[in-house]
Design an enzyme around this catalytic site. Structure first.
Site, PDB file in Angstrom:
ATOM      1  N   LYS A 218      50.203  29.985  32.009  1.00  0.00           N
ATOM      2  CA  LYS A 218      49.257  28.891  32.326  1.00  0.00           C
ATOM      3  C   LYS A 218      48.913  28.070  31.074  1.00  0.00           C
ATOM      4  CE  LYS A 218      47.197  30.826  36.499  1.00  0.00           C
ATOM      5  NZ  LYS A 218      47.705  32.201  36.526  1.00  0.00           N
TER       6      LYS A 218
ATOM      7  N   ASP B  68      47.384  22.473  26.670  1.00  0.00           N
ATOM      8  CA  ASP B  68      47.013  22.029  25.319  1.00  0.00           C
ATOM      9  C   ASP B  68      47.610  20.639  25.124  1.00  0.00           C
ATOM     10  OD1 ASP B  68      46.256  22.022  22.540  1.00  0.00           O
ATOM     11  OD2 ASP B  68      46.346  24.219  22.579  1.00  0.00           O
TER      12      ASP B  68
ATOM     13  N   THR C 198      42.339  28.665  42.410  1.00  0.00           N
ATOM     14  CA  THR C 198      41.711  28.997  43.692  1.00  0.00           C
ATOM     15  C   THR C 198      40.397  29.752  43.510  1.00  0.00           C
ATOM     16  OG1 THR C 198      43.139  30.916  43.759  1.00  0.00           O
ATOM     17  CG2 THR C 198      43.826  29.034  45.066  1.00  0.00           C
TER      18      THR C 198
ATOM     19  N   ARG D 277      48.470  43.899  43.801  1.00  0.00           N
ATOM     20  CA  ARG D 277      47.880  45.200  44.109  1.00  0.00           C
ATOM     21  C   ARG D 277      48.289  45.796  45.445  1.00  0.00           C
ATOM     22  NH1 ARG D 277      42.235  42.861  42.317  1.00  0.00           N
ATOM     23  NH2 ARG D 277      43.372  41.056  43.134  1.00  0.00           N
TER      24      ARG D 277
HETATM   25  O1  C5P Z   1      46.810  41.830  43.201  1.00  0.00           O
HETATM   26  P1  C5P Z   1      46.971  40.488  43.831  1.00  0.00           P
HETATM   27  O2  C5P Z   1      48.016  40.438  44.924  1.00  0.00           O
HETATM   28  O3  C5P Z   1      45.665  39.873  44.241  1.00  0.00           O
HETATM   29  O4  C5P Z   1      47.568  39.644  42.606  1.00  0.00           O
HETATM   30  C1  C5P Z   1      47.800  38.335  42.695  1.00  0.00           C
HETATM   31  C2  C5P Z   1      48.424  37.804  41.438  1.00  0.00           C
HETATM   32  O5  C5P Z   1      48.437  36.387  41.549  1.00  0.00           O
HETATM   33  C3  C5P Z   1      47.674  38.097  40.149  1.00  0.00           C
HETATM   34  O6  C5P Z   1      48.651  38.213  39.106  1.00  0.00           O
HETATM   35  C4  C5P Z   1      46.812  36.892  39.929  1.00  0.00           C
HETATM   36  O7  C5P Z   1      46.590  36.609  38.577  1.00  0.00           O
HETATM   37  C5  C5P Z   1      47.661  35.786  40.541  1.00  0.00           C
HETATM   38  N1  C5P Z   1      46.897  34.653  41.055  1.00  0.00           N
HETATM   39  C6  C5P Z   1      45.947  34.736  42.047  1.00  0.00           C
HETATM   40  N2  C5P Z   1      45.311  33.627  42.507  1.00  0.00           N
HETATM   41  C7  C5P Z   1      45.606  32.461  41.995  1.00  0.00           C
HETATM   42  C8  C5P Z   1      46.549  32.344  40.995  1.00  0.00           C
HETATM   43  C9  C5P Z   1      47.196  33.479  40.549  1.00  0.00           C
HETATM   44  O8  C5P Z   1      45.655  35.804  42.536  1.00  0.00           O
HETATM   45  N3  C5P Z   1      45.014  31.396  42.473  1.00  0.00           N
END
Ligand code: C5P
Length: 231
Positions: free
Chosen positions: A62, A65, A115, A205
């Site tokens: 992400k 800069d 989000t 997760r």
């Molecule tokens: O564990 P989980 O399925 O919630 O992980 C979602 C992944 O997506 C994480 O690496 C998180 O940083 C990323 N992510 C997110 N929501 C966003 C952008 C990225 O959950 N809006």
């Protein structure tokens, strides 16, 4: 194999990341490495993973800069050949152009409005347009500047697909029906996200928490997700 799942390797531990890749490699070919892992272990550790396993890298740094600094940062990770490398769309067209100019073999992936923002929090920062209008403007400019993929919520995937028909659309924030939400609040199922226009879903997760029950449990979970997408 081509699977629409990108597994988020959200860990600081290289051994754990390697175990997850090994467990999932037959079912998943894209793995996402983010700031948590990168800042703890650095580029060398990702090169080690690439020596050990054949996988497609989604490097979720992400970047945000001034254009020249982002260009240098992209050059510093170009050795890793990321298939996807994230930058904030809010960094603007010049920043994205600079990033794309030094990653010809990879896709600059623009992250629109995070989000995690509520409408209230977003407006409070001084933005005059709402989140979805802002996300549309940023996505349009990012694609025009050379980004070829977008990260967005599954709820915005259809809109992003309209704005950028040729872009690769990637959505986190997915859960199977009945699963724990953890800190995600608005979620869709992987099937809904893909039907809305996403090409890939990022899952963390839901799969990695199964690791406590062993490799078989992780693999069963992935099979269950793939079956839910393509019954
Ligand atoms: O564990 P989980 O399925 O919630 O992980 C979602 C992944 O997506 C994480 O690496 C998180 O940083 C990323 N992510 C997110 N929501 C966003 C952008 C990225 O959950 N809006």
């Amino acid at each position: 194999m081509s699977s629409p799942i990108i597994l988020a390797l959200d860990t600081k531990d290289p051994k754990e990341a390697a175990n997850w890749i090994k467990a999932c490699a037959a079912q998943i070919d894209h793995f996402k490495i983010g700031l948590e892992y990168f800042l703890e272990n650095g580029k060398a550790s990702i090169l080690d993973l690439q020596k050990e396993f054949d996988f497609k890298l989604f490097l979720d740094l992400k970047l945000y800069d001034i254009p020249n600094t982002v260009k240098g940062a992209v050059e510093s990770v170009s050795e890793l050949n990321p298939k996807f490398l994230t930058v904030h769309a809010a960094g603007g067209a010049e920043m994205i152009k600079s990033a794309a100019s030094v990653l010809p073999g990879g896709s600059i992936t623009a992250v629109t409005v995070l989000t995690s923002f509520s409408d209230y929090e977003f407006m409070h920062l001084g933005y005059t347009k709402d989140i979805s209008q802002t996300a549309s403007i940023w996505a349009t400019q990012a694609i025009a500047a050379g980004a070829t993929s977008l990260v967005c919520s599954p709820f915005e995937a259809a809109l992003m697909r309209q704005i950028a028909p040729k872009a690769t659309i990637i959505t986190p924030g997915v859960r199977l029906a009945g699963e724990k939400l953890n800190d995600q609040s608005r979620v869709m199922t992987p099937k809904q996200a893909l039907e809305n226009g996403a090409d890939y879903v990022v899952i963390g997760r839901s799969i990695t928490s199964e690791a406590v029950n062993g490799v078989g449990a992780m693999q069963n979970k992935i099979a269950q997700i793939l079956e839910s997408i393509n019954p």
